[in-house]
Scaffold this motif. Structure first.
Motif, short mmCIF file in Angstrom:
data_model
loop_
_atom_site.label_atom_id
_atom_site.label_comp_id
_atom_site.label_asym_id
_atom_site.label_seq_id
_atom_site.Cartn_x
_atom_site.Cartn_y
_atom_site.Cartn_z
N VAL A 192 -4.19 26.10 4.04
CA VAL A 192 -4.49 24.70 4.35
C VAL A 192 -4.71 24.53 5.84
CG1 VAL A 192 -3.54 22.36 4.35
CG2 VAL A 192 -3.31 23.79 2.32
N ALA A 193 -3.86 25.14 6.64
CA ALA A 193 -3.97 25.00 8.10
C ALA A 193 -5.23 25.64 8.63
CB ALA A 193 -2.74 25.61 8.77
N SER A 194 -5.65 26.78 8.07
CA SER A 194 -6.81 27.48 8.60
C SER A 194 -8.12 26.77 8.27
CB SER A 194 -6.85 28.92 8.10
OG SER A 194 -7.07 28.94 6.70
N ALA A 195 -8.12 25.92 7.26
CA ALA A 195 -9.35 25.27 6.83
C ALA A 195 -9.98 24.42 7.92
CB ALA A 195 -9.08 24.41 5.59
N ASP A 196 -9.20 23.79 8.78
CA ASP A 196 -9.79 22.92 9.79
C ASP A 196 -9.26 23.15 11.21
OD1 ASP A 196 -7.25 21.91 9.55
OD2 ASP A 196 -7.87 19.86 9.12
N GLN A 197 -8.50 24.17 11.44
CA GLN A 197 -7.90 24.41 12.75
C GLN A 197 -8.93 24.73 13.83
OE1 GLN A 197 -4.68 24.25 13.91
NE2 GLN A 197 -4.22 23.29 11.98
N CYS A 198 -10.09 25.24 13.48
CA CYS A 198 -11.03 25.71 14.48
C CYS A 198 -12.26 24.82 14.66
CB CYS A 198 -11.47 27.13 14.13
SG CYS A 198 -10.11 28.31 14.27
N ILE A 199 -12.34 23.74 13.91
CA ILE A 199 -13.49 22.85 14.04
C ILE A 199 -13.49 22.25 15.44
CG2 ILE A 199 -14.53 20.71 13.22
CD1 ILE A 199 -13.44 21.45 10.43
#
Length: 145
Positions: free
Chosen positions: A13-20
């Motif tokens: 869940v955390a990796s899904a949007d951490q780098c946008i």
């Protein structure tokens, strides 16, 4: 097994949007994890990284490190032995962060967004006027919303 599954689910869940919107690099997710971003996609890594044990993320070196080398709150290791599974406020940090215990295992500190504090009764970060002392001001003349 449940602890591992929980950690894996949280990492996904955390990796899904951490780098946008972020440049390529290493970013702190919490005291026990970090994300490596490349082309707006991230891979979560959790401390400890073998062979080290009981390590936390060091934002200066961008690696897992011994707590004694890392400033608070991440460098403040918590003993979760016998504690109820839940999140606990970091009182020394004016509740701007919290730590998680599950199954007697310490899962590290996490930070609240600027302007909010940890609300132990709700188990999330909340506006100070909505949180009871010692973390907030609710019940001290201000109404809860």
């Amino acid at each position: 097994m449940l602890t591992g599954l929980l950690f894996t689910l949280l990492a996904y869940v955390a990796s899904a949007d951490q780098c946008i919107g972020k440049s390529n690099g290493v970013y702190e997710v919490g005291c026990r994890s970090y994300v490596v971003c490349h082309n707006q996609r991230g891979v979560i890594h959790n401390c400890p990284d073998p062979p080290a044990t009981n390590t936390v993320f060091n934002s200066r070196t961008k690696t897992c490190d011994q707590p004694s080398n890392v400033p608070a709150p991440c460098g403040e290791w918590r003993d979760c032995t016998g504690k109820t599974d839940k999140r606990y406020p970091d009182l020394f940090n004016n509740c701007k962060s919290y730590y998680t215990c599950h199954g007697g295992v310490y899962f590290g500190h996490n930070f609240c967004s600027p302007g909010v504090v940890f609300d132990e009764s709700m188990q999330n970060c909340n506006w100070p006027q909505n949180v009871a002392p010692p973390c907030g001001t609710w019940g001290t003349g201000r109404r809860r919303r």
